[in-house]
Design an enzyme around this catalytic site. Sequence first.
Site, PDB file in Angstrom:
ATOM      1  N   PRO A  85       1.140  -1.243   0.205  1.00 39.69           N
ATOM      2  CG  PRO A  85      -0.347  -1.303   2.159  1.00 39.69           C
ATOM      3  CD  PRO A  85       0.584  -1.791   1.428  1.00 39.69           C
ATOM      4  CG  ASP A  86      -0.640   5.272  -2.155  1.00 42.28           C
ATOM      5  OD1 ASP A  86      -1.252   4.908  -0.615  1.00 42.28           O
ATOM      6  OD2 ASP A  86      -0.834   5.422  -3.153  1.00 42.28           O
ATOM      7  CG  PHE A  87       3.460   6.540   3.026  1.00 42.68           C
ATOM      8  CD1 PHE A  87       3.605   6.018   4.089  1.00 42.68           C
ATOM      9  CD2 PHE A  87       4.257   6.407   1.832  1.00 42.68           C
ATOM     10  CE1 PHE A  87       4.583   5.036   4.468  1.00 42.68           C
ATOM     11  CE2 PHE A  87       5.204   5.452   2.165  1.00 42.68           C
ATOM     12  CZ  PHE A  87       5.068   4.609   3.570  1.00 42.68           C
ATOM     13  NE  ARG A  88       1.033  11.925   2.889  1.00 38.09           N
ATOM     14  CZ  ARG A  88       3.017  11.423   2.669  1.00 38.09           C
ATOM     15  NH1 ARG A  88       3.088  10.744   1.768  1.00 38.09           N
ATOM     16  NH2 ARG A  88       3.508  11.905   4.053  1.00 38.09           N
ATOM     17  CG  ASP A 140       9.351  -1.386  -1.612  1.00 40.77           C
ATOM     18  OD1 ASP A 140      10.590  -0.655  -2.951  1.00 40.77           O
ATOM     19  OD2 ASP A 140       8.300  -0.139  -2.283  1.00 40.77           O
ATOM     20  CG  HIS A 186      12.507   8.884   2.109  1.00 38.16           C
ATOM     21  ND1 HIS A 186      10.871   9.674   1.975  1.00 38.16           N
ATOM     22  CD2 HIS A 186      12.420  10.333   2.232  1.00 38.16           C
ATOM     23  CE1 HIS A 186      10.718  10.654   2.102  1.00 38.16           C
ATOM     24  NE2 HIS A 186      11.413  11.260   1.839  1.00 38.16           N
ATOM     25  CG  ASN A 225       8.896   3.238  -3.554  1.00 38.09           C
ATOM     26  OD1 ASN A 225       8.365   4.566  -2.889  1.00 38.09           O
ATOM     27  ND2 ASN A 225       7.923   3.755  -3.967  1.00 38.09           N
TER      28      ASN A 225
HETATM   29  P1  OAD Z   1       2.173   8.610  -1.541  1.00 40.03           P
HETATM   30  O1  OAD Z   1       1.346   7.607  -0.415  1.00 40.03           O
HETATM   31  O2  OAD Z   1       1.951   9.916  -0.255  1.00 40.03           O
HETATM   32  O3  OAD Z   1       2.005   8.821  -2.495  1.00 40.03           O
HETATM   33  C1  OAD Z   1       1.817   7.419  -3.315  1.00 40.03           C
HETATM   34  C2  OAD Z   1       1.289   9.116  -4.839  1.00 40.03           C
HETATM   35  O4  OAD Z   1       1.196   7.728  -5.948  1.00 40.03           O
HETATM   36  C3  OAD Z   1      -0.087   9.300  -4.636  1.00 40.03           C
HETATM   37  O5  OAD Z   1      -0.605  10.512  -5.291  1.00 40.03           O
HETATM   38  C4  OAD Z   1      -1.273   8.366  -5.197  1.00 40.03           C
HETATM   39  O6  OAD Z   1      -2.702   8.677  -6.325  1.00 40.03           O
HETATM   40  C5  OAD Z   1      -0.459   7.055  -6.544  1.00 40.03           C
HETATM   41  N1  OAD Z   1      -1.199   6.503  -6.559  1.00 40.03           N
HETATM   42  C6  OAD Z   1      -0.642   5.478  -5.949  1.00 40.03           C
HETATM   43  N2  OAD Z   1      -1.003   3.985  -6.588  1.00 40.03           N
HETATM   44  C7  OAD Z   1      -0.446   4.421  -7.635  1.00 40.03           C
HETATM   45  C8  OAD Z   1      -0.751   2.994  -9.501  1.00 40.03           C
HETATM   46  N3  OAD Z   1      -0.975   2.048  -9.550  1.00 40.03           N
HETATM   47  N4  OAD Z   1      -0.667   4.157 -10.681  1.00 40.03           N
HETATM   48  C9  OAD Z   1      -0.281   5.305 -10.626  1.00 40.03           C
HETATM   49  N5  OAD Z   1      -0.335   6.464  -9.246  1.00 40.03           N
HETATM   50  C10 OAD Z   1      -0.810   5.648  -8.093  1.00 40.03           C
HETATM   51  O7  OAD Z   1       3.832   8.002  -0.968  1.00 40.03           O
HETATM   52  P2  OAD Z   1       4.815   8.737  -1.557  1.00 40.03           P
HETATM   53  O8  OAD Z   1       4.475  10.212  -2.225  1.00 40.03           O
HETATM   54  O9  OAD Z   1       5.794   8.204  -1.604  1.00 40.03           O
HETATM   55  O10 OAD Z   1       8.101   9.110   4.536  1.00 40.03           O
HETATM   56  O11 OAD Z   1       4.864   9.332   0.548  1.00 40.03           O
HETATM   57  C11 OAD Z   1       6.407  10.166   0.647  1.00 40.03           C
HETATM   58  C12 OAD Z   1       6.900   9.860   1.768  1.00 40.03           C
HETATM   59  O12 OAD Z   1       5.710  10.041   2.740  1.00 40.03           O
HETATM   60  C13 OAD Z   1       7.385   8.066   1.973  1.00 40.03           C
HETATM   61  O13 OAD Z   1       8.785   7.831   1.284  1.00 40.03           O
HETATM   62  C14 OAD Z   1       7.097   8.380   3.634  1.00 40.03           C
HETATM   63  C15 OAD Z   1       5.844   9.479   4.472  1.00 40.03           C
HETATM   64  O14 OAD Z   1       5.434   9.261   5.163  1.00 40.03           O
HETATM   65  C16 OAD Z   1       8.443   7.708   5.446  1.00 40.03           C
HETATM   66  O15 OAD Z   1       8.972   6.790   5.087  1.00 40.03           O
HETATM   67  C17 OAD Z   1       9.993   8.330   5.554  1.00 40.03           C
END
Ligand code: OAD
Length: 366
Positions: free
Chosen positions: A122-125, A198, A215, A196
């Site tokens: 899963p992503d974060f946000r 991972d 990170h 990332n």
């Molecule tokens: P986010 O979860 O903030 O953003 C992920 C982005 O990817 C969002 O804009 C989603 O819409 C998009 N997304 C997800 N799945 C997708 C897919 N299948 N195709 C296209 N787009 C997709 O993640 P990051 O930007 O990586 O910090 O977050 C930055 C940092 O915030 C991370 O490194 C983490 C967190 O706090 C630490 O681990 C220190």
Amino acid sequence: MALWGRRSLGALRLWGPGGERPGPVRAPQSPQSRVWRPVCAGADGVRARAATEPRWREPGSVIGGRRAISLSVGASGIFGSGGNSEKEKLSLQDIAELIRVRACQKVVVMVGAGISTPSGIPDFRSPGSGLYSNLQQYNIPYPEAIFELDFFSHNPKPFFTLAKELYPGNYRPNATHYFLRLLHDKGLLLRLYTQNIDGLERVSGIPTSKLVEAHGTFASATCTVCRRSCPGEDFWADVMADRVPCCPVCTGIVKPDIVFFGEPLPQRFLLHVVDFPMADLLLILGTSLEVEPFASLSEAVRSTVPRLLINRDLVGPFTWRPRSRDVTQLGDVIHSIERLVELLGWTEEMQDLVQRETGKLDRQDR
Ligand code: OAD
Ligand code: ZN
């Protein structure tokens, strides 16, 4: 507050005047999201808690119209004028052509959690599916606590539960990682900046010399008390057995070298100072561009350099300070990458690479 200042600094001044490297902090609000407030602070350790949950920007669509470009004139002809007219807008096809004819061959890539969601992480946000909406079982007071030193020092368990989930081998690279590997194999990748943790860029076969793991990484760890460093192999057995790893010298908690909010970024992040001014193409994939200082790198390439955003939604400066040579490809990252690969004429090579690498991973798993 001081954090806002950092956001507006230029490429060479991403870090403070004293040269300190601020840890990750939330990016300042764009003009479109004024009610957003930062949740974490930088190196000074001051933290302003968000009064509300993070807000989400409305997706948009600004895919440039196809136009005929004379590729024979080379990169300078294409980057040349910096003009703003609608008919000069580049498209995904144009970007593919620039790469194909090697008018762009110093490609810098920035990625985030969105490139690994197709691998099952899963992503974060992302509302609903993102890690920050699904941390109830971790028993933490607010989502970002999982990456905060203060919280970790009195309760490291939630972080190690997450670490166990991300154990190398639990997940595999997907087409996006292998596309970046192909870019490297073809000598076109200047550097891949990833947020990332991972490790899937490494697993895909991209050498660490081409990576900036901004990170941090689980490949190594440091004792929080005596600062003794150790390789990842030394702590995984404990993590997998639900034990908090302790230092064999001083019994302090051993923390994997993941950058927590307020911690300095790895030394290698400094490479941005040379890489970004040199880049002739910037790819930004699967990130919300919400966390500093990483997010500001998106503005650190020369203003004439094309920037391609592949993401589910429009983010960062693509929303509030777009440039004339920006290209945005909104939607699922795998779909967009497959389209780009097709436009590049690399489909067969990609299939071969994925098959070869998948075979390797299958053999390792046996
Ligand atoms: P986010 O979860 O903030 O953003 C992920 C982005 O990817 C969002 O804009 C989603 O819409 C998009 N997304 C997800 N799945 C997708 C897919 N299948 N195709 C296209 N787009 C997709 O993640 P990051 O930007 O990586 O910090 O977050 C930055 C940092 O915030 C991370 O490194 C983490 C967190 O706090 C630490 O681990 C220190
Ligand atoms: Zn120690």
